[in-house]
Scaffold this motif. Structure first.
Motif, PDB file in Angstrom:
ATOM      1  N   TYR A   9       0.809  -1.214   0.000  1.00  0.00           N
ATOM      2  CA  TYR A   9       0.000   0.000   0.000  1.00  0.00           C
ATOM      3  C   TYR A   9       0.846   1.270   0.000  1.00  0.00           C
ATOM      4  N   ASN A  10       2.168   1.116   0.078  1.00  0.00           N
ATOM      5  CA  ASN A  10       3.056   2.279   0.161  1.00  0.00           C
ATOM      6  C   ASN A  10       3.674   2.591  -1.189  1.00  0.00           C
ATOM      7  N   LEU A  11       3.880   3.865  -1.430  1.00  0.00           N
ATOM      8  CA  LEU A  11       4.545   4.305  -2.648  1.00  0.00           C
ATOM      9  C   LEU A  11       6.041   4.046  -2.555  1.00  0.00           C
ATOM     10  N   HIS A  12       6.583   3.365  -3.558  1.00  0.00           N
ATOM     11  CA  HIS A  12       8.037   3.154  -3.615  1.00  0.00           C
ATOM     12  C   HIS A  12       8.713   4.436  -4.094  1.00  0.00           C
ATOM     13  N   ILE A  13       9.739   4.840  -3.373  1.00  0.00           N
ATOM     14  CA  ILE A  13      10.481   6.050  -3.755  1.00  0.00           C
ATOM     15  C   ILE A  13      11.446   5.689  -4.880  1.00  0.00           C
ATOM     16  N   GLY A  65       2.661   4.422  -9.686  1.00  0.00           N
ATOM     17  CA  GLY A  65       3.483   4.756  -8.536  1.00  0.00           C
ATOM     18  C   GLY A  65       4.968   4.701  -8.809  1.00  0.00           C
ATOM     19  N   GLY A  66       5.708   4.110  -7.862  1.00  0.00           N
ATOM     20  CA  GLY A  66       7.162   4.085  -7.936  1.00  0.00           C
ATOM     21  C   GLY A  66       7.697   3.169  -9.027  1.00  0.00           C
ATOM     22  N   ILE A  67       8.936   3.425  -9.407  1.00  0.00           N
ATOM     23  CA  ILE A  67       9.591   2.695 -10.503  1.00  0.00           C
ATOM     24  C   ILE A  67      10.892   2.101  -9.986  1.00  0.00           C
ATOM     25  N   ARG A  68      11.167   0.864 -10.359  1.00  0.00           N
ATOM     26  CA  ARG A  68      12.476   0.252 -10.086  1.00  0.00           C
ATOM     27  C   ARG A  68      13.061  -0.298 -11.387  1.00  0.00           C
ATOM     28  N   LYS A  69      14.289   0.065 -11.642  1.00  0.00           N
ATOM     29  CA  LYS A  69      14.980  -0.420 -12.836  1.00  0.00           C
ATOM     30  C   LYS A  69      15.460  -1.845 -12.598  1.00  0.00           C
ATOM     31  N   LEU A  70      15.356  -2.672 -13.621  1.00  0.00           N
ATOM     32  CA  LEU A  70      15.788  -4.072 -13.518  1.00  0.00           C
ATOM     33  C   LEU A  70      17.203  -4.195 -14.076  1.00  0.00           C
ATOM     34  N   TYR A  71      18.097  -4.684 -13.237  1.00  0.00           N
ATOM     35  CA  TYR A  71      19.481  -4.894 -13.639  1.00  0.00           C
ATOM     36  C   TYR A  71      19.791  -6.382 -13.823  1.00  0.00           C
ATOM     37  N   SER A  72      19.039  -7.217 -13.145  1.00  0.00           N
ATOM     38  CA  SER A  72      19.318  -8.645 -13.147  1.00  0.00           C
ATOM     39  C   SER A  72      18.803  -9.316 -14.426  1.00  0.00           C
ATOM     40  N   LYS A  73      19.662 -10.036 -15.104  1.00  0.00           N
ATOM     41  CA  LYS A  73      19.251 -10.782 -16.297  1.00  0.00           C
ATOM     42  C   LYS A  73      18.242 -11.864 -15.940  1.00  0.00           C
ATOM     43  N   GLN A  74      18.370 -12.395 -14.740  1.00  0.00           N
ATOM     44  CA  GLN A  74      17.437 -13.428 -14.299  1.00  0.00           C
ATOM     45  C   GLN A  74      16.027 -12.862 -14.146  1.00  0.00           C
ATOM     46  N   GLU A  75      15.916 -11.659 -13.558  1.00  0.00           N
ATOM     47  CA  GLU A  75      14.607 -11.026 -13.416  1.00  0.00           C
ATOM     48  C   GLU A  75      13.988 -10.738 -14.777  1.00  0.00           C
ATOM     49  N   ILE A  76      14.790 -10.195 -15.686  1.00  0.00           N
ATOM     50  CA  ILE A  76      14.289  -9.853 -17.023  1.00  0.00           C
ATOM     51  C   ILE A  76      13.857 -11.119 -17.763  1.00  0.00           C
ATOM     52  N   SER A  77      14.664 -12.157 -17.648  1.00  0.00           N
ATOM     53  CA  SER A  77      14.325 -13.424 -18.303  1.00  0.00           C
ATOM     54  C   SER A  77      13.029 -14.004 -17.759  1.00  0.00           C
ATOM     55  N   MET A  78      12.816 -13.852 -16.457  1.00  0.00           N
ATOM     56  CA  MET A  78      11.581 -14.360 -15.860  1.00  0.00           C
ATOM     57  C   MET A  78      10.371 -13.649 -16.443  1.00  0.00           C
ATOM     58  N   TRP A  79      10.437 -12.330 -16.567  1.00  0.00           N
ATOM     59  CA  TRP A  79       9.323 -11.584 -17.146  1.00  0.00           C
ATOM     60  C   TRP A  79       9.072 -12.000 -18.592  1.00  0.00           C
TER      61      TRP A  79
END
Length: 367
Positions: free
Chosen positions: A251-255, A343-357
């Motif tokens: 429920y919180n906004l990510h900075i 809301g908030g944004i997080r950049k993806l650096y991990s190849k594993q995370e990107i591959s999962m998506w």
């Protein structure tokens, strides 16, 4: 005496007609000594291998190091079984050292800091709860053998009473946590990809939920926020779960701390919710080019602009969900009741995370 004889007679019948005999042989020192020493000693001409066949000793006669090495080879079910033999082996088999690798191997990928905090809170509010090594909601026969007292007679003639051998797991033990997870007793926080089994409205999203394991089906059930059209989902596979990558509550906004680093082609996740009474979900996208950009890498100036283009390519080009503009300098939650709130944004650096998506990409274009 009659009750004792009947118990022994019943045990012998069951023992001979089941695989318990093989299990007991598997746990004897003779089995392990022959397994590890025979290949080594056969190269020594002065040692007669036939002597190994005459080797007899109690499992408890082994040195601690040798015993620990044997116990480390056992599965969780076998550790539970051996813990019912005597007080000494119970202490050994229930130690955190024996359960750390099992915890990490099975649960490490989806257990994070949020789940650990939830476990501590759960135990603090259930301090009267006892964890028996023979209990379990859906563990069934997996745990029932753990404290079956006639099995103790095979290992050691001088044992304490059943109640002394069985005992209760201390609430701070890794074994207690493992059993609570394994039996589905403990609901813990995690995130679920493509909730509602890939419903079009949730494709390429990831939502917070409380999940519980079902040992029989090797799947999970999830409880989502009470807001929305559905709150419970079953038969969730392991591949659709992850531990929350950041500690921001739903429920919180990510900075956002990555806005200045975003370039076209970068992968990201952004918070989105239908209205302000709902929790955020995380949605996958790729940074696009400004309409005025030539899309040429050598001449692209998008990274110098105060506006960032967020693209969600799972949607058709004409869809209102395809593109979103955000400001690098003063981005906060923005939106309306019709289009939802970003809301908030997080950049993806991990190849594993990107591959999962990418592995979750829909088979059809969404509107």
């Amino acid at each position: 005496m009659l009750l004792f004889l009947l118990s022994c007679f019943s045990f012998i019948i069951v023992f001979k007609s089941s695989n318990l005999y093989e299990m007991v042989s598997f746990l004897t020192p003779k089995f392990w000594i022959q397994l590890f020493l025979r290949p080594v000693l056969k190269n020594h001409a002065s040692f007669e291998l036939s002597k190994l066949d005459d080797f007899e000793m109690s499992l408890l006669d082994l040195h601690d190091l040798a015993l620990d090495q044997i116990l480390e080879q056992l599965s969780p079910a076998e550790l539970c079984s051996l813990a019912g033999v005597c007080t000494y082996l119970r202490s050994k088999c229930r130690s955190n050292d024996m359960w750390e690798k099992h915890m990490e191997k099975k649960w490490g990928r989806i257990i994070g800091n949020a789940a650990l905090r939830e476990w501590h809170w759960y135990m603090a509010n259930n301090n009267k709860r006892k964890y028996s090594i023979s209990g379990g909601n859906n563990g069934g026969s997996f745990y029932s053998i753990c404290s079956w007292w006639p099995l103790n007679l095979v290992f050691r003639p001088k044992l304490q009473r059943k109640s002394e051998i069985k005992g209760d797991l201390p609430p701070d033990s890794i074994m207690a946590w493992y059993l609570s997870l394994e039996t589905g007793e403990f609901w813990f926080p995690a995130q679920v990809y493509n909730r509602e089994n890939g419903h079009d409205g949730f494709m390429l999203s990831c939502y917070d939920a409380k999940i519980s394991y079902n040992l029989k089906t090797d799947t999970f059930q999830a409880r989502y926020s009470p807001h929305g059209r559905r709150t419970i989902e079953e038969n969730i596979s392991w591949s659709r779960l992850r531990t929350p990558p950041i500690d921001t509550p739903p429920y919180n906004l990510h900075i956002s701390d990555c806005l200045d680093d975003l370039r076209p082609g970068d992968h990201f996740e952004i918070q989105w919710r239908r209205n302000k009474a709902y929790p955020y979900g995380w949605w996958y996208g790729v940074i696009g080019h400004l309409e005025s950009c030539s899309v040429n890498e050598d001449h692209c100036i998008c990274h110098d602009s105060e506006t960032v283009i967020m693209e969600f390519n799972q949607y058709a080009p004409e869809s209102r969900w395809r593109r979103k503009k955000v400001s690098r300098k003063d981005h906060r939650e923005e939106g309306n009741e019709a289009d939802g709130f970003y809301g908030g944004i997080r950049k993806l650096y991990s190849k594993q995370e990107i591959s999962m998506w990418k592995s979750l990409w829909p088979t059809k274009v969404l509107n």
